[in-house]
Scaffold this active site. Structure first.
Site, short mmCIF file in Angstrom:
data_model
loop_
_atom_site.label_atom_id
_atom_site.label_comp_id
_atom_site.label_asym_id
_atom_site.label_seq_id
_atom_site.Cartn_x
_atom_site.Cartn_y
_atom_site.Cartn_z
N CYS A 56 0.82 -1.21 0.00
CA CYS A 56 0.00 0.00 0.00
C CYS A 56 0.85 1.26 0.00
O CYS A 56 0.69 2.13 -0.84
CB CYS A 56 -0.94 0.01 1.19
SG CYS A 56 -2.24 -1.21 0.99
N HIS A 57 1.73 1.39 0.97
CA HIS A 57 2.49 2.63 1.07
C HIS A 57 3.98 2.38 1.26
O HIS A 57 4.71 3.24 1.73
CB HIS A 57 1.93 3.50 2.19
CG HIS A 57 0.47 3.76 2.02
ND1 HIS A 57 -0.47 3.02 2.69
CD2 HIS A 57 -0.21 4.61 1.23
CE1 HIS A 57 -1.68 3.42 2.32
NE2 HIS A 57 -1.56 4.37 1.44
#
Lengths: 189, 439
Positions: free
Chosen positions: A153-154
């Site tokens: 995701c990040h």
């Protein structure tokens, strides 16, 4: 008209007499008592309406699982669902354990020794909650520069001890409460 | 609601009703005779469009709730069943899902119009604040609604957003557990989100009532941004603006129809056609398009708590705008300097949206490997979102207060009517007319 005015005067005099001067105090008492009672009732009732959103009894009752470690081959991990979240059960290779211990004294964001992240004498078994401590995505096994996990995701990177090494996540992957029932069986939760 | 009523009952029944429940008088004063500035342009029609969209969302939503099942095992299938098997379900579900996008499109136009024409300034601060509350409620409603189809993006979107609250020190963890009703996003979470998704639109409707009430006290702002000074400056709402709003609604419905009938999934994410699986996160989590700018601000900061603060700060900032603006001139028609910064701001919001849609490490200009700066590549979307986020905050907190003090506005017309009357078309033949050079 004159009659009315004349009649009003004695009334006015009565209203300042000591008998009625006590009235405002009694009224204050009634007002405050009513206010406190109302606030108490509202406050008391607010809690049930707030607490009903917390985990219910049956949700809490289902909160522990048993898992047979025999299913996990060395160098692999198995993902189990626990409390609605993924649980990583990783069977570490000696090389991965060495790598994790070697990093114990590096500058870590959330300092923890590798030893504190597994049960004594069970260094090969790493059991972690499989949600990124950033925003709860599921990190992928073996990804990232440290051979641990990589969150798609990040971009948070975890090492082979599940410690945060790079990216936006603030904390290491969480170690749940668990215990060994036998050499090959654990109870989580 | 302001000024005296011009309503006169036309029949015995109306007179009888008027002295018991003056609802016809109220309707007459608010949507028939209400004096409205005569120079409103099409940017002013979005209020009516928004009212219509709220109505459509509530009606389609109530129908969908008759077929939807808020349970982790059945929610996904029940939405697919609505789309495939329920009579006209494809239409009603398509109207609802795309209606959310259209609702946000309209609200953004409405908000940018506000910024440009300074409609938030005195005496309309409360009107602006109520609008901000509506926007906040819309974000909440949209978020809860997006979780309900229980696809992969629904589920992991809910995980990411609820985890934002976990960034709060000390109490964060307890609050997320409380929100979830368990140890993760699960059945209790889906149920309460459904309940709240049903509730919030009615709260929006309530605040819309207050919003319109607050509008009808000072009356509409207008493109020149000066007050109505005489009856010559205004026209009755009906038929002038009922017709204008009606025409704008028709055009807007064409756009809406294009999405509903030809591109029903264009604004959605393909990952939401996969049933939610808590053990696998999609490669790339993104919110719906209308929340992308805030998502970009969240990811622009390397620290989780700071990111969350910046994101909520971006929304909180718009609430205080009326007190940040130091300019007495409302309309940017007469503020050429800040107008430039305003257009950059609009562009900036779009850039933030693009940043939110991309993975932070993606390169902005493909093929160019930029230099590393601090913790990321200068050519990555991380840095672009940082610059864009900085401009977002600078526009409100630095440019807006400073401009009002330093700029020299153009001469503002005396009355709403004067720029219209001095227009070449309204002038006697041969008369020199140039409104820009007047005064």
């Amino acid at each position: 008209m004159a009659d009315t005015v004349a009649g009003a005067s004695p009334d006015h005099q009565v209203s300042v007499s000591p008998t009625l001067e006590g009235d405002p105090n009694r009224r204050d008492f009634i007002h405050i008592a009513t206010g406190v009672a109302a606030a108490g009732i509202v406050g008391g009732l607010a809690w049930p309406f707030i607490d009903q959103m917390n985990p219910a009894g049956d949700t809490l009752a289902l909160a522990s699982i048993e898992f047979d470690l025999g299913k996990v081959v060395e160098g692999q991990q198995v993902v189990v669902k626990w409390r609605g979240k993924p649980l990583f059960v990783r069977h570490r290779t000696p090389a991965e354990i060495q790598k994790a211990i070697a990093a114990d004294h590096e500058d870590l964001r959330d300092p923890a020794t590798d030893e504190s992240r597994h049960k004594p004498g069970k260094a090969e078994w790493l059991i972690l909650v499989g949600t990124c401590t950033h925003l709860g995505c599921v990190p992928t096994f073996g990804g990232g520069d440290y051979g641990g996990w990589f969150c798609p995701c990040h971009g948070s990177v975890y090492d082979t001890s599940g410690r945060i090494r790079r990216g936006p996540a603030p904390k290491n992957l969480e170690v749940p409460d668990y215990s060994f029932l036998s050499d090959s069986k654990v109870k989580v939760g | 609601m302001s000024g005296h009523s011009t309503y006169e009952p036309k029949s015995g029944l109306e007179t009888w009703l008027d002295s018991r429940l003056p609802i016809l008088r109220f309707a007459n004063d608010t949507i028939v005779t209400f004096p409205t500035p005569k120079n409103l342009n099409y940017w002013w029609t979005f209020g009516a469009i928004l009212a219509l969209m709220l109505g459509i969302q509530i009606v389609t939503g109530i129908v969908l709730a008759m077929h939807y099942i808020p349970h982790v095992d059945m929610a996904f299938n029940s939405v697919q069943r609505i789309k495939r098997d329920v009579n006209y379900g494809w239409l009603i579900q398509g109207m609802h899902a795309n209606g959310a996008s259209m609702f946000f499109l309209a609200v953004y136009v409405h908000m940018f119009r506000n910024l440009y024409y300074g409609s938030y300034k005195a005496p309309r601060e409360v009107l602006w604040l109520l609008g901000c509350v509506i926007y906040l409620l819309m974000i909440g409603t949209a978020f809860f609604g997006y979780v309900l189809p229980w696809g992969q993006m629904s589920f992991h979107g809910a995980v990411v957003i609820t985890n934002l609250i976990g960034a709060l020190p000390v109490v964060g963890h307890a609050i997320t557990t409380w929100l979830w009703g368990g140890f993760a996003v699960d059945d209790p979470t889906l149920n309460r989100f459904f309940s709240l998704h049903y509730l919030l639109p009615f709260m929006i409707a309530g605040v819309v009532g207050l919003h319109i009430w607050a509008l009808h006290v000072p009356g509409n702002n207008n493109p020149v941004g000066i007050d109505v000074r005489s009856p010559q400056d205004s026209v009755p709402f009906h038929p002038y603006y009922t017709v204008k709003d009606g025409f704008a609604i028709s055009v807007f419905l064409i756009l809406y129809g294009v999405f509903v009938f030809w591109l029903p999934d264009a604004l959605g994410d393909a990952a939401n056609y996969i049933k939610a699986n808590p053990l696998v996160t999609p490669q790339h989590i993104v919110p719906e398009w209308y929340l992308l700018p805030f998502y970009a601000i969240l990811r622009a900061l390397p620290n989780k708590l700071m990111g969350v603060i910046a994101m909520f700060g971006a929304i909180a900032t718009i609430f205080v705008l009326p007190w940040l603006d130091t300019s007495k001139v409302r309309s940017m028609r007469y503020r050429p300097t800040i107008r430039l910064y305003f257009f950059i701001f609009v562009l900036d919001c779009i850039v933030l949206g693009f940043c939110g849609a991309h993975s932070p490490d993606d390169l902005v200009i493909p093929g160019v490997v930029g230099p590393q700066f601090l913790d990321a590549n200068l050519n990555s979307f991380v840095w672009l979102s940082r610059i864009a986020a900085l401009y977002y905050f600078a526009y409100f907190w630095v440019i807006t207060p400073l401009m009002g003090l330093t700029e020299t506005p153009l001469p503002v017309p005396e009355t709403i009517s004067s720029p219209v009357l001095s227009h070449p078309a309204a002038m006697p033949a041969g008369a020199a007319a140039s409104p820009e050079k007047r005064g």
